[in-house]
Write a protein that holds these residues in place. Structure first.
Motif, PDB file in Angstrom:
ATOM      1  N   ARG A  36     -16.551  30.595  26.324  1.00  0.00           N
ATOM      2  CA  ARG A  36     -17.037  31.715  25.513  1.00  0.00           C
ATOM      3  C   ARG A  36     -16.000  32.830  25.462  1.00  0.00           C
ATOM      4  NH1 ARG A  36     -20.988  33.138  28.516  1.00  0.00           N
ATOM      5  NH2 ARG A  36     -22.509  31.672  27.688  1.00  0.00           N
ATOM      6  N   GLN A  37     -15.392  33.107  26.615  1.00  0.00           N
ATOM      7  CA  GLN A  37     -14.340  34.139  26.652  1.00  0.00           C
ATOM      8  C   GLN A  37     -13.176  33.781  25.725  1.00  0.00           C
ATOM      9  OE1 GLN A  37     -13.002  34.699  30.762  1.00  0.00           O
ATOM     10  NE2 GLN A  37     -15.082  34.357  31.457  1.00  0.00           N
ATOM     11  N   ASP A  40     -14.151  34.026  22.011  1.00  0.00           N
ATOM     12  CA  ASP A  40     -14.287  35.378  21.480  1.00  0.00           C
ATOM     13  C   ASP A  40     -12.926  35.964  21.124  1.00  0.00           C
ATOM     14  OD1 ASP A  40     -16.985  35.251  21.620  1.00  0.00           O
ATOM     15  OD2 ASP A  40     -17.231  36.613  23.315  1.00  0.00           O
ATOM     16  N   VAL A  41     -11.928  35.724  21.980  1.00  0.00           N
ATOM     17  CA  VAL A  41     -10.582  36.238  21.690  1.00  0.00           C
ATOM     18  C   VAL A  41     -10.006  35.528  20.465  1.00  0.00           C
ATOM     19  CG1 VAL A  41      -8.235  36.470  22.567  1.00  0.00           C
ATOM     20  CG2 VAL A  41     -10.174  36.885  24.093  1.00  0.00           C
ATOM     21  N   ARG A  43     -11.669  34.103  18.061  1.00  0.00           N
ATOM     22  CA  ARG A  43     -12.420  34.474  16.862  1.00  0.00           C
ATOM     23  C   ARG A  43     -11.804  35.701  16.206  1.00  0.00           C
ATOM     24  NH1 ARG A  43     -16.757  35.540  18.915  1.00  0.00           N
ATOM     25  NH2 ARG A  43     -17.822  33.544  18.748  1.00  0.00           N
ATOM     26  N   HIS A  44     -11.492  36.701  17.060  1.00  0.00           N
ATOM     27  CA  HIS A  44     -10.864  37.905  16.524  1.00  0.00           C
ATOM     28  C   HIS A  44      -9.535  37.566  15.844  1.00  0.00           C
ATOM     29  CE1 HIS A  44      -9.739  42.159  16.259  1.00  0.00           C
ATOM     30  NE2 HIS A  44      -8.527  41.719  16.520  1.00  0.00           N
ATOM     31  N   GLU A  45      -8.751  36.721  16.495  1.00  0.00           N
ATOM     32  CA  GLU A  45      -7.441  36.384  15.921  1.00  0.00           C
ATOM     33  C   GLU A  45      -7.583  35.610  14.602  1.00  0.00           C
ATOM     34  OE1 GLU A  45      -5.089  34.894  19.563  1.00  0.00           O
ATOM     35  OE2 GLU A  45      -4.010  36.540  18.596  1.00  0.00           O
ATOM     36  N   LEU A  47     -10.071  35.819  12.471  1.00  0.00           N
ATOM     37  CA  LEU A  47     -10.540  36.736  11.426  1.00  0.00           C
ATOM     38  C   LEU A  47      -9.467  37.752  11.046  1.00  0.00           C
ATOM     39  CD1 LEU A  47     -14.209  37.298  12.638  1.00  0.00           C
ATOM     40  CD2 LEU A  47     -13.413  35.853  10.761  1.00  0.00           C
ATOM     41  N   PHE A  66      -4.346  30.967  27.876  1.00  0.00           N
ATOM     42  CA  PHE A  66      -5.586  31.494  28.454  1.00  0.00           C
ATOM     43  C   PHE A  66      -5.765  31.110  29.916  1.00  0.00           C
ATOM     44  CE2 PHE A  66      -6.389  31.733  23.928  1.00  0.00           C
ATOM     45  CZ  PHE A  66      -7.036  32.942  23.805  1.00  0.00           C
TER      46      PHE A  66
ATOM     47  N   LEU B 167     -19.328  40.805  27.291  1.00  0.00           N
ATOM     48  CA  LEU B 167     -18.054  40.433  27.908  1.00  0.00           C
ATOM     49  C   LEU B 167     -17.100  41.614  27.730  1.00  0.00           C
ATOM     50  CD1 LEU B 167     -19.494  37.731  27.500  1.00  0.00           C
ATOM     51  CD2 LEU B 167     -17.354  36.738  26.735  1.00  0.00           C
ATOM     52  N   TYR B 169     -13.415  43.712  28.811  1.00  0.00           N
ATOM     53  CA  TYR B 169     -12.094  43.817  29.438  1.00  0.00           C
ATOM     54  C   TYR B 169     -11.711  45.285  29.553  1.00  0.00           C
ATOM     55  CZ  TYR B 169     -11.496  38.849  28.268  1.00  0.00           C
ATOM     56  OH  TYR B 169     -11.662  37.483  28.147  1.00  0.00           O
ATOM     57  N   GLU B 232     -18.236  43.329  18.155  1.00  0.00           N
ATOM     58  CA  GLU B 232     -16.954  43.457  18.853  1.00  0.00           C
ATOM     59  C   GLU B 232     -16.577  44.927  18.798  1.00  0.00           C
ATOM     60  OE1 GLU B 232     -13.399  40.784  17.779  1.00  0.00           O
ATOM     61  OE2 GLU B 232     -12.621  42.822  17.752  1.00  0.00           O
ATOM     62  N   TRP B 247     -17.173  42.202  23.783  1.00  0.00           N
ATOM     63  CA  TRP B 247     -17.896  41.331  22.866  1.00  0.00           C
ATOM     64  C   TRP B 247     -19.339  41.310  23.325  1.00  0.00           C
ATOM     65  CZ3 TRP B 247     -12.737  40.337  23.820  1.00  0.00           C
ATOM     66  CH2 TRP B 247     -11.940  40.110  22.702  1.00  0.00           C
TER      67      TRP B 247
END
Lengths: 273, 273
Positions: A36-37, A40-41, A43-45, A47, A66, B167, B169, B232, B247
């Motif tokens: 999931r972590q 999520d990272v 997904r941002h990239e 988009l 990662f 989540l 950071y 986000e 997130w």
């Protein structure tokens, strides 16, 4: 309202804990958390258009980036694939599939205005008629309950692919002239401002995530149950008069809303990002 | 990416049109359209607390209110029941089931701050550790890629029922002291402001609707595939330094976001609604 799968997951967790099977189960949960972590990272990239040519790095590279196992990377990519953001092809790798677009929250705008750089918005007018609005609608539009109003239903497409289903109520004096206007090619906002000879002012909006009912899903070319971003919006003219009450079902896989929030100001605001 | 149900609905439409079966099909589509209209108006009223004691009017009354058939009313109520907003009991009628709460978009606030009138937010801290953040995270937090940061994972409940999975950071200097703080009972925003001795400034936010993967769904006590409102958020201190990248998966059936948009101002803003 607890799903069977949620219950089952908890039962499994409790039943297997502790012992060798418990360790395996904990490892699986840890992997799901890590996936999931990573997702999520990524997904941002995805988009943000961070991957040139729409190609995500290969799995070994993602494992290094990662600091996770190959199985975790695969699980993360599977999450994004399930959202329709990427496609995984054996031998080819993972490619960006989404045509997901950003809609700014920083300013009250129609869809055509917002998306003009991304493509062409066309509207399939499913209904455009004089109706007796339900009492709560008449009340929010500040019109007498026995006065007819205009009801519009439009399926809106971006470059031919369904983006949203919009249900709109307007007071008669604003709505009736719209029935003769170019509803297929123009935002209602633009048409209202032209007709009312004044700009729009503010809008109360709310956002929710809902699962698509089968009929709405079919109209939007989405799987039944697909996540929809549901927007309710009551828009006023600059003089404060409410003129447009809308329910908009956006396909969750095609739209993301962006804005900026401020913490402390006495008139807190959202500024263009 | 077209679902089988969407395809089937279209096929059915085309196959049966025109003729007697076509009329029946058109009637069914019309009823689905009308049911959606009724459901959208009722959804607003349910969320606005418009029904005293949580009892919706009886079906015959709703038929009159909306000028629709009994079948249409039933279909509309079924849509709201499927969203978990109402419950229908034979002989008793339809009652409001939701504990869906409003989260203001007008100001950057933590969940505990926002919800204090609705109930108590408690946080189950699933992870709180020093980690090497992935490169895109380090970049957005403006910290060197080889510097450890703090990673938090919290399951947040309102009065004991899961509301969101967060989540987070944080850069090391902000995050590490938080590891000893009351993460279970306090918003991170409040803790950061206390530690940094300055208020938070702005945040870039985005909103999406996604279907819950099975593991997230299990954590949130939701059915797999449930619609989640995914937020986000990159939050900065008043001096502009980014300090918190999050997130947040909100259960779609428990939260709605509210705000006000402005059309024309050069510094457009969202004002308290």
């Amino acid at each position: 309202m607890v799903s069977r799968s949620a219950e089952k997951a908890r039962e499994t967790t409790m039943r297997l804990d502790p012992g060798a099977a418990g360790s395996l189960d904990r490892a699986r949960r840890r992997r799901a958390d890590r996936a999931r972590q990573v997702a999520d990272v990524l997904r941002h990239e995805v988009l943000a258009g961070a991957f040139p040519g729409g190609h995500l790095p290969r799995e070994p590279q993602l494992c290094r980036d990662f600091d996770v196992s190959r199985n975790t990377v695969r699980e993360a990519l599977a999450l994004l694939a399930a959202e329709g953001l990427v496609e995984r092809c054996p031998g080819i790798g993972t490619t960006v599939l989404t045509e997901k677009y950003a809609h700014g929250l920083h300013r009250l705008m129609g869809l055509g205005e917002t998306m003009h750089a991304q493509g062409q918005i066309t509207n399939e007018v499913r209904t455009a008629a004089l109706v007796r609005p339900p009492a709560p609608v008449a009340q929010r539009l500040a019109v007498p309950g026995d006065e007819p109003g205009v009801y519009l239903e439009r399926l809106r497409r971006l470059d031919g692919v369904p983006l949203s289903l919009d249900l709109t109520y307007l007071p008669r004096d604003i709505g009736e002239p719209l029935l003769a206007a170019d509803l297929a090619g123009q935002d209602i906002f633009v048409l209202i401002e032209r007709l009312a000879r004044q700009p729009l002012g503010t809008a109360d909006v709310s956002f929710e995530a809902v699962n698509a009912d089968p009929h709405s899903a079919a109209l939007l070319d989405s799987p039944a149950g697909a996540a929809l971003l549901m927007v309710e919006r009551l828009t006023r003219l600059a003089d404060g008069r409410p003129v447009d009450l809308e329910w908009i079902r956006f396909r969750g896989d095609r739209l993301t809303m962006h804005g900026q929030l401020q913490r402390g100001s006495p008139l807190p605001r959202v500024i263009a990002g």
